[in-house]
Design a protein around this motif. Structure first.
Motif, PDB file in Angstrom:
ATOM      1  N   ASN A 214      44.105  44.520  30.088  1.00 55.20           N
ATOM      2  CA  ASN A 214      45.007  43.473  29.616  1.00 55.20           C
ATOM      3  C   ASN A 214      45.182  42.321  30.488  1.00 55.20           C
ATOM      4  O   ASN A 214      46.031  42.475  31.460  1.00 55.20           O
ATOM      5  CB  ASN A 214      46.366  44.443  29.435  1.00 55.20           C
ATOM      6  CG  ASN A 214      47.371  43.443  28.754  1.00 55.20           C
ATOM      7  OD1 ASN A 214      47.337  42.424  28.351  1.00 55.20           O
ATOM      8  ND2 ASN A 214      48.313  44.134  27.980  1.00 55.20           N
ATOM      9  N   ASN A 215      44.454  41.491  30.025  1.00 55.11           N
ATOM     10  CA  ASN A 215      44.570  40.142  30.769  1.00 55.11           C
ATOM     11  C   ASN A 215      46.063  39.533  30.999  1.00 55.11           C
ATOM     12  O   ASN A 215      46.192  38.640  31.999  1.00 55.11           O
ATOM     13  CB  ASN A 215      43.643  39.152  30.433  1.00 55.11           C
ATOM     14  CG  ASN A 215      42.102  39.292  30.915  1.00 55.11           C
ATOM     15  OD1 ASN A 215      42.158  39.422  32.108  1.00 55.11           O
ATOM     16  ND2 ASN A 215      41.279  39.045  30.048  1.00 55.11           N
ATOM     17  N   ALA A 216      46.953  39.898  30.217  1.00 59.26           N
ATOM     18  CA  ALA A 216      48.127  39.444  30.319  1.00 59.26           C
ATOM     19  C   ALA A 216      48.784  39.774  31.613  1.00 59.26           C
ATOM     20  O   ALA A 216      49.782  38.827  31.932  1.00 59.26           O
ATOM     21  CB  ALA A 216      48.981  39.816  29.125  1.00 59.26           C
ATOM     22  N   TYR A 217      48.373  40.656  32.290  1.00 59.50           N
ATOM     23  CA  TYR A 217      48.909  40.847  33.563  1.00 59.50           C
ATOM     24  C   TYR A 217      48.460  40.172  34.748  1.00 59.50           C
ATOM     25  O   TYR A 217      48.694  40.397  35.938  1.00 59.50           O
ATOM     26  CB  TYR A 217      48.867  42.389  33.946  1.00 59.50           C
ATOM     27  CG  TYR A 217      49.574  43.477  32.733  1.00 59.50           C
ATOM     28  CD1 TYR A 217      51.085  43.255  32.905  1.00 59.50           C
ATOM     29  CD2 TYR A 217      48.773  44.074  32.089  1.00 59.50           C
ATOM     30  CE1 TYR A 217      51.677  43.887  31.656  1.00 59.50           C
ATOM     31  CE2 TYR A 217      49.559  44.767  30.995  1.00 59.50           C
ATOM     32  CZ  TYR A 217      50.898  44.935  30.822  1.00 59.50           C
ATOM     33  OH  TYR A 217      51.609  45.533  30.112  1.00 59.50           O
ATOM     34  N   GLU A 218      47.306  39.300  34.477  1.00 56.17           N
ATOM     35  CA  GLU A 218      46.621  38.607  35.563  1.00 56.17           C
ATOM     36  C   GLU A 218      47.392  38.124  36.606  1.00 56.17           C
ATOM     37  O   GLU A 218      47.037  38.327  37.940  1.00 56.17           O
ATOM     38  CB  GLU A 218      45.552  37.488  34.908  1.00 56.17           C
ATOM     39  CG  GLU A 218      44.680  36.917  35.955  1.00 56.17           C
ATOM     40  CD  GLU A 218      43.686  36.174  35.510  1.00 56.17           C
ATOM     41  OE1 GLU A 218      43.555  36.066  34.225  1.00 56.17           O
ATOM     42  OE2 GLU A 218      42.821  35.831  36.275  1.00 56.17           O
ATOM     43  N   GLN A 219      48.761  37.457  36.040  1.00 53.97           N
ATOM     44  CA  GLN A 219      49.565  36.682  37.343  1.00 53.97           C
ATOM     45  C   GLN A 219      50.069  37.763  38.275  1.00 53.97           C
ATOM     46  O   GLN A 219      50.715  37.572  39.248  1.00 53.97           O
ATOM     47  CB  GLN A 219      50.565  35.828  36.686  1.00 53.97           C
ATOM     48  CG  GLN A 219      51.463  36.867  35.546  1.00 53.97           C
ATOM     49  CD  GLN A 219      52.312  35.805  34.718  1.00 53.97           C
ATOM     50  OE1 GLN A 219      53.138  35.045  35.415  1.00 53.97           O
ATOM     51  NE2 GLN A 219      52.241  36.129  33.463  1.00 53.97           N
ATOM     52  N   HIS A 220      50.254  39.057  37.733  1.00 50.09           N
ATOM     53  CA  HIS A 220      50.863  40.168  38.486  1.00 50.09           C
ATOM     54  C   HIS A 220      49.926  41.215  39.273  1.00 50.09           C
ATOM     55  O   HIS A 220      50.159  42.042  39.835  1.00 50.09           O
ATOM     56  CB  HIS A 220      51.694  41.062  37.559  1.00 50.09           C
ATOM     57  CG  HIS A 220      52.681  40.315  36.613  1.00 50.09           C
ATOM     58  ND1 HIS A 220      53.676  39.644  37.231  1.00 50.09           N
ATOM     59  CD2 HIS A 220      52.571  40.084  35.312  1.00 50.09           C
ATOM     60  CE1 HIS A 220      54.259  39.162  36.208  1.00 50.09           C
ATOM     61  NE2 HIS A 220      53.792  39.357  35.072  1.00 50.09           N
ATOM     62  N   TRP A 221      48.602  40.846  39.000  1.00 49.74           N
ATOM     63  CA  TRP A 221      47.643  41.430  39.695  1.00 49.74           C
ATOM     64  C   TRP A 221      47.395  41.069  41.386  1.00 49.74           C
ATOM     65  O   TRP A 221      47.706  39.750  41.617  1.00 49.74           O
ATOM     66  CB  TRP A 221      46.024  41.263  39.050  1.00 49.74           C
ATOM     67  CG  TRP A 221      45.845  42.024  37.842  1.00 49.74           C
ATOM     68  CD1 TRP A 221      46.614  43.032  37.384  1.00 49.74           C
ATOM     69  CD2 TRP A 221      44.884  41.816  36.851  1.00 49.74           C
ATOM     70  NE1 TRP A 221      46.323  43.327  35.987  1.00 49.74           N
ATOM     71  CE2 TRP A 221      45.356  42.638  35.880  1.00 49.74           C
ATOM     72  CE3 TRP A 221      43.984  40.736  36.979  1.00 49.74           C
ATOM     73  CZ2 TRP A 221      44.399  42.385  34.776  1.00 49.74           C
ATOM     74  CZ3 TRP A 221      43.383  40.770  35.693  1.00 49.74           C
ATOM     75  CH2 TRP A 221      43.525  41.730  34.756  1.00 49.74           C
ATOM     76  N   ALA A 222      47.081  41.823  42.015  1.00 53.08           N
ATOM     77  CA  ALA A 222      46.762  41.479  43.518  1.00 53.08           C
ATOM     78  C   ALA A 222      45.542  40.704  43.572  1.00 53.08           C
ATOM     79  O   ALA A 222      44.868  40.618  42.592  1.00 53.08           O
ATOM     80  CB  ALA A 222      46.635  42.880  44.694  1.00 53.08           C
ATOM     81  N   GLU A 223      45.198  39.798  44.475  1.00 50.34           N
ATOM     82  CA  GLU A 223      44.380  38.841  44.708  1.00 50.34           C
ATOM     83  C   GLU A 223      42.830  39.557  44.441  1.00 50.34           C
ATOM     84  O   GLU A 223      41.864  39.201  43.769  1.00 50.34           O
ATOM     85  CB  GLU A 223      44.137  37.950  45.876  1.00 50.34           C
ATOM     86  CG  GLU A 223      43.095  36.725  45.930  1.00 50.34           C
ATOM     87  CD  GLU A 223      42.676  36.044  44.412  1.00 50.34           C
ATOM     88  OE1 GLU A 223      43.711  35.931  43.738  1.00 50.34           O
ATOM     89  OE2 GLU A 223      41.452  35.856  44.161  1.00 50.34           O
ATOM     90  N   PRO A 224      42.502  40.740  45.104  1.00 48.87           N
ATOM     91  CA  PRO A 224      41.397  41.499  44.990  1.00 48.87           C
ATOM     92  C   PRO A 224      40.830  41.655  43.625  1.00 48.87           C
ATOM     93  O   PRO A 224      39.842  41.588  43.235  1.00 48.87           O
ATOM     94  CB  PRO A 224      41.386  42.457  45.956  1.00 48.87           C
ATOM     95  CG  PRO A 224      42.391  42.447  46.841  1.00 48.87           C
ATOM     96  CD  PRO A 224      43.404  41.321  46.079  1.00 48.87           C
ATOM     97  N   VAL A 225      41.974  42.404  42.962  1.00 47.35           N
ATOM     98  CA  VAL A 225      41.945  42.799  41.470  1.00 47.35           C
ATOM     99  C   VAL A 225      41.478  41.461  40.723  1.00 47.35           C
ATOM    100  O   VAL A 225      40.453  41.349  39.669  1.00 47.35           O
ATOM    101  CB  VAL A 225      42.949  43.135  40.980  1.00 47.35           C
ATOM    102  CG1 VAL A 225      42.856  43.658  39.481  1.00 47.35           C
ATOM    103  CG2 VAL A 225      43.437  44.670  41.770  1.00 47.35           C
ATOM    104  N   ARG A 226      42.132  40.073  40.863  1.00 47.70           N
ATOM    105  CA  ARG A 226      41.856  39.275  40.175  1.00 47.70           C
ATOM    106  C   ARG A 226      40.169  38.654  40.387  1.00 47.70           C
ATOM    107  O   ARG A 226      39.648  38.410  39.389  1.00 47.70           O
ATOM    108  CB  ARG A 226      42.794  37.740  40.541  1.00 47.70           C
ATOM    109  CG  ARG A 226      44.040  37.773  39.826  1.00 47.70           C
ATOM    110  CD  ARG A 226      44.659  36.324  39.763  1.00 47.70           C
ATOM    111  NE  ARG A 226      45.339  36.311  41.233  1.00 47.70           N
ATOM    112  CZ  ARG A 226      46.601  36.479  41.477  1.00 47.70           C
ATOM    113  NH1 ARG A 226      47.344  36.830  40.447  1.00 47.70           N
ATOM    114  NH2 ARG A 226      47.179  36.126  42.453  1.00 47.70           N
ATOM    115  N   ALA A 227      39.979  38.803  41.643  1.00 46.40           N
ATOM    116  CA  ALA A 227      38.469  38.585  41.834  1.00 46.40           C
ATOM    117  C   ALA A 227      37.701  39.373  41.093  1.00 46.40           C
ATOM    118  O   ALA A 227      36.687  38.828  40.932  1.00 46.40           O
ATOM    119  CB  ALA A 227      38.423  38.558  43.447  1.00 46.40           C
TER     120      ALA A 227
END
Ligand code: FBP
Length: 336
Positions: A214-227
């Protein structure tokens, strides 16, 4: 030459018994549990199929132990499974995602040496819009000695599971399960009312096509998860871009990726620091199935099946799917 195909139809009952025969010391109790679950699945499928007609859609105006509003079908599915298994003499206790405490076997019934953990209707917030939902189950051996099970029996790591499976109520109803000897899928023939073997020995591709998150949470993920997600989508690094497919119903997303390859991920995020999905009812059984099909499952720190649970409704982050793709999650998230 006319081939005799009469014996090529394999019902789930026949398959379960044939597997049992490969274990000469087996008591038949585990087979009985699986057969009872297949019956419960047919009953739930029947309700799901006629849901729009039978006034079982919508909220039951109650909250479950997670503080979520329960749907009527959640309650029906929960009751169906309990009633299909509580009198069988094969279980010492049960636990359900929809029930706060351990579910005891009523005193009037005999008990057995297994524990059943289940999510009666996963993805149920999607029911009103006719999106596939599912049932997930996990079977553990009892580890305490008394006739009635205790919390200790339910709080075992996923490696202790002796069986796990799910039912997907989709365009057809399928039951997929493992007892640690591969993963096998059965499709419900609605005219016969039987689950027939349709997907023997399912193997998940080593690298996958699909990314379910669920990409809607991208802003709430830690940076390694985003990467990691950028890498899966082919934006950073050398990973072939995956197609993003997210139903929002874990069984449906997992099932597609099991057959087509890919990763289902529900990372921790700033709003749900421990993740959303439940270790005992959702993540452990699907992790067991995935590993049996040749895949992997991690919480980003360790293998899901090695996590030692401390509470019935414990949540966890999860990355589950094709071996090559989940290995990248392990590497980028620093799993041991
Ligand atoms: P429920 O048990 O409340 O149905 O929640 C589980 C679930 O619906 C999963 O099936 C699905 O993968 C996930 O939640 C979707 O959550 P989100 O809407 O936050 O992406």
């Amino acid at each position: 030459m006319v081939r005799n195909t009469a014996t090529s139809v394999v019902t789930i009952d026949r398959f379960i018994i044939e597997q049992e025969h490969e274990h000469p010391g087996a008591s038949g109790a585990l087979s009985g549990i699986l057969t009872d679950l297949a019956l419960a699945a047919k009953m739930i499928a029947n309700k799901v199929r006629s849901a729009g007609l039978a006034d079982v859609l919508g909220s039951a105006d109650q909250e479950n132990v997670q503080g979520e509003v329960q749907q009527k079908l959640d309650l029906i599915a929960n009751e169906t499974i309990i009633k299909a298994l509580d009198h069988s003499g094969r279980l010492c206790c049960m636990a359900s995602e929809e029930v706060e405490e351990l579910i005891p076997i009523p005193d009037k019934f005999a008990t057995g040496r297994y524990v059943l953990l289940f999510d009666p209707l996963d993805g149920s917030s999607n029911i009103d819009v006719n999106v596939p939902v599912g049932t997930i189950f996990s079977v553990l051996p009892q580890r305490t000695k008394g006739a009635r099970g205790t919390l200790e029996d339910a709080l075992q790591p996923g490696t202790a599971q002796v069986a796990a499976g799910y039912v997907i109520y989709g365009s057809s109803t399928m039951l997929v399960y493992t007892t640690g000897a591969g993963v096998h899928g059965f499709t419900l023939d609605p005219l016969l009312g039987e689950f027939l073997l349709s997907h023997p020995n399912i193997r998940i591709p080593e690298q996958g096509r699909y990314l379910s998150v669920n990409n809607a949470y991208e802003q709430h993920w830690a940076e390694p998860v985003r990467a990691l997600m950028r890498r899966y989508r082919g934006l950073d690094g050398d990973h072939t871009a995956m197609n993003v497919r997210y139903v929002g119903s874990m069984v449906a997303d997992f099932h597609r990726n099991l057959l087509g390859g890919g990763v289902f991920a529900y990372p921790a995020n700033a709003r749900s620091p421990g993740g959303k999905l439940r270790l005992l009812y959702e993540c452990n059984p699907l992790a067991f199935i995935c590993e049996q099909a040749g895949g992997l499952a991690t919480d980003g720190r360790q293998r899901i099946l090695d996590v030692v649970p401390t509470s019935l409704h414990q949540r966890t982050p999860i990355y589950v799917g094709s071996k090559g793709d989940v290995a990248i999650a392990n590497e980028m998230l620093g799993a041991r």
